[in-house]
Design an enzyme around this catalytic site. Structure first.
Site, PDB file in Angstrom:
ATOM      1  N   VAL A 172      -4.147  29.857   1.926  1.00  9.64           N
ATOM      2  CA  VAL A 172      -3.793  29.809   0.510  1.00  9.64           C
ATOM      3  C   VAL A 172      -5.056  30.035  -0.324  1.00  9.64           C
ATOM      4  O   VAL A 172      -6.112  29.440  -0.057  1.00  9.64           O
ATOM      5  CB  VAL A 172      -3.153  28.454   0.143  1.00  9.64           C
ATOM      6  N   GLU A 190       0.847  27.487   6.349  1.00  6.94           N
ATOM      7  CA  GLU A 190      -0.082  26.717   7.179  1.00  6.94           C
ATOM      8  C   GLU A 190      -1.282  27.574   7.579  1.00  6.94           C
ATOM      9  O   GLU A 190      -1.116  28.689   8.066  1.00  6.94           O
ATOM     10  CB  GLU A 190       0.644  26.198   8.430  1.00  6.94           C
ATOM     11  N   LYS A 195      11.202   7.709   4.856  1.00  6.44           N
ATOM     12  CA  LYS A 195      12.241   7.506   5.875  1.00  6.44           C
ATOM     13  C   LYS A 195      13.590   7.210   5.236  1.00  6.44           C
ATOM     14  O   LYS A 195      14.641   7.584   5.766  1.00  6.44           O
ATOM     15  CB  LYS A 195      11.858   6.371   6.829  1.00  6.44           C
ATOM     16  N   GLY A 206       1.815  20.014   8.302  1.00  6.13           N
ATOM     17  CA  GLY A 206       1.649  18.768   9.029  1.00  6.13           C
ATOM     18  C   GLY A 206       2.852  17.862   8.893  1.00  6.13           C
ATOM     19  O   GLY A 206       3.916  18.267   8.401  1.00  6.13           O
ATOM     20  N   GLY A 234       0.791  -1.223   0.000  1.00  2.75           N
ATOM     21  CA  GLY A 234       0.000   0.000   0.000  1.00  2.75           C
ATOM     22  C   GLY A 234       0.822   1.271   0.000  1.00  2.75           C
ATOM     23  O   GLY A 234       2.015   1.274  -0.317  1.00  2.75           O
ATOM     24  N   ILE A 255       3.673  15.138   6.978  1.00  2.00           N
ATOM     25  CA  ILE A 255       4.230  14.782   5.671  1.00  2.00           C
ATOM     26  C   ILE A 255       4.982  15.959   5.053  1.00  2.00           C
ATOM     27  O   ILE A 255       6.102  15.807   4.551  1.00  2.00           O
ATOM     28  CB  ILE A 255       3.119  14.287   4.734  1.00  2.00           C
ATOM     29  N   GLY A 256       4.376  17.128   5.097  1.00  6.02           N
ATOM     30  CA  GLY A 256       5.025  18.296   4.508  1.00  6.02           C
ATOM     31  C   GLY A 256       6.339  18.636   5.183  1.00  6.02           C
ATOM     32  O   GLY A 256       7.333  18.947   4.514  1.00  6.02           O
ATOM     33  N   CYS A 268       1.918   3.135   2.473  1.00  2.00           N
ATOM     34  CA  CYS A 268       3.005   3.195   3.459  1.00  2.00           C
ATOM     35  C   CYS A 268       4.317   2.649   2.905  1.00  2.00           C
ATOM     36  O   CYS A 268       5.340   3.309   2.947  1.00  2.00           O
ATOM     37  CB  CYS A 268       2.600   2.440   4.714  1.00  2.00           C
ATOM     38  N   HIS A 287      22.804   4.644  31.764  1.00  2.58           N
ATOM     39  CA  HIS A 287      23.509   5.912  31.589  1.00  2.58           C
ATOM     40  C   HIS A 287      24.802   5.677  30.815  1.00  2.58           C
ATOM     41  O   HIS A 287      25.527   4.737  31.099  1.00  2.58           O
ATOM     42  CB  HIS A 287      23.847   6.514  32.962  1.00  2.58           C
TER      43      HIS A 287
END
Length: 467
Positions: free
Chosen positions: A238, A204, A51, A183, A40, A185-186, A42, A445
């Site tokens: 816009v 935005e 990514k 958002g 799909g 994706i942008g 993704c 740590h």
């Protein structure tokens, strides 16, 4: 006509994971995918390729700062965008091939074609050559996902006025990329091209970026991205997007009605996604859609037809791959007679910019609106030894806990590895941990995860140790 216990329409994360779980539970399962590759949006044009591009561009950006670590690189460092896109596609192909392997391993029958309802128990698979094969399903799962949204007056030409799909396969680095929508994706794709040398402007409509997340995260991410060179036009509506040759003009009005004109060579329209039911013929099966075009479902993800279910982006809720996966598993187990449950409050959200942004549970704004008494614990990454050693000091962890019971109500973070660290937050909240519970857990740590412990200490009588 072939008959199955379960027929799944769509092979995205929701669909293919549901198919695997159905098969594991002994249900004869078929999955229908209209594209030649599985996975799909993704896997093919969303999560995975973006990514891959983020990782490649991050390496390039880090290379500019190697000298700070005592590493001297001689010679010119260049961006080979074609090679970067080629690597991205190789990652996509391997991942999609992995899904095909999983289908074969679990004896899930795969049909390539467009799935549509003939009636409530029959699905037509229309193949590329126009032939139609019918499948009979005792149960049917709609997992058709979503498509990028646009604005009514914007014509997407897929060349200069583009969506995220086209942004992942550009043949050149934009000179000026204008992004409509602040958002997830942008911002992710904007950072890819910002790193590679593009001027990036984000327009935005809301008064801040990532408006669905905690306001503190939005403020910090804005600050960091501005420092990196990204420009923001928040509270801007816009009104016009036009193209003249290779030039794109975006016109917007600010909150006072003043016009802003941005000239770029590409405009990325990133104003969200819409549920995709085109060609599904849901009405033939008696499946109801909402006014927003989503498939209407109950708490068991059943549609108006008891034997037909819907999951993922096509139903209500956040459009997230992991949410779709959980829903796919839930339906499979419900069909097998089990009693699964999803706590939607504990589905984490992530922005894969750098620094990464991640959150789970309630935001501070939501708690205020609900009138819940709460306390806050904050801890900055710059106070972490590991963050200083890695030169990743931007960001913080913020924990919101009930003022009376100390139960953790929300955890919000921005900083290195937040996408991975959020799993600790989800685990803690799944078991209804208090801030003190987290504060008393030993954290190795030096690690970035110590920021969570310190934020929990800060929420517990302001006991943070390292600030």
């Amino acid at each position: 006509m072939s008959s199955f216990d379960v027929v799944i329409i769509g092979s995205g994360p929701g669909g293919y994971v549901s198919a695997i779980r159905c098969a594991q539970l002994g249900l004869k399962t078929a999955i229908i995918e209209k594209y030649p590759t599985l996975g799909g949006t993704c896997l093919n044009v969303g999560c995975i390729p973006s990514k891959a591009m983020l990782a490649s561009s991050h390496h390039y950006e880090e290379l500019q700062h190697f000298a700070d670590h005592g590493i001297e690189v001689s010679g010119e460092v260049k961006v080979n965008l074609a090679k970067m896109v080629e690597r991205k596609q190789a990652v996509v192909d391997q991942t999609s091939g992995g899904v095909k392997y999983l289908m074969d391993k679990n004896n899930v029958t795969v049909y390539e074609g467009v799935g549509s309802f003939e009636n409530a128990t029959t699905v037509n698979v229309t193949k590329k050559d126009g032939t139609v094969e019918q499948l009979q399903g005792k149960n049917i799962i709609i997992a058709t996902g979503s498509k990028p949204s646009t604005l009514p007056f914007i014509k997407i030409d897929k060349e200069r006025i583009i969506t995220s799909t086209e942004a992942l396969k550009l043949t050149e680095v934009p000179k000026h990329l204008v992004i409509i929508g602040g958002g997830v994706i942008g911002l992710e794709l904007g950072q890819v091209y910002l790193r590679l040398g593009a001027k990036v402007s984000v327009v935005e409509f809301m008064d801040r970026i990532i408006p669905g997340m905690d306001g503190a995260l939005s403020k910090e991410l804005t600050k960091v991205l501005k420092k990196q060179g990204m420009k923001f036009y928040t509270s801007h509506k816009v009104k016009e997007v036009t193209r003249n040759g290779n030039a794109v003009t975006v016109k917007a009005d600010d909150a006072k009605g003043n016009e802003v004109v941005l000239e770029g060579d590409y405009a990325l329209v990133s104003v969200g996604r819409r549920p995709y039911t085109d060609g599904l013929n849901a009405d033939k099966a008696g499946v109801k859609l909402t006014e927003r075009g989503q498939v209407e479902v109950n708490d068991h993800l059943q549609t108006s037809v008891p034997t037909i279910y819907a999951i993922g982006d096509v139903v209500r809720g956040a459009m997230l791959a992991h949410k779709a996966e959980e829903e796919g598993v839930m339906v499979a187990e419900y069909l097998a007679g089990q009693k699964p449950h999803i706590d939607y409050n504990l589905i984490p959200g992530v922005v894969y910019t750098w620094p990464e942004v991640a959150a789970v549970g309630k935001t501070e704004e939501q708690l205020k609106e609900a009138g819940v008494a709460y306390k806050v614990g904050n801890f900055p990454f710059k106070a972490l030894g590991r963050a200083r050693a890695s030169a990743d000091t931007d960001g913080f962890v913020k924990i919101l806990a009930d003022a009376k019971t100390d139960e953790v109500l929300g955890i919000h973070m921005i900083g290195a590895r937040s996408a991975d660290l959020i799993a600790e937050a989800v685990t803690a909240m799944e078991f209804r941990a208090s801030a003190e519970d987290i504060s008393r857990m030993s954290h190795a740590h030096p690690t970035f995860a110590e920021a969570i412990k310190e934020a929990a200490l800060a929420a517990t009588e302001n006991r943070a140790l390292h600030v």
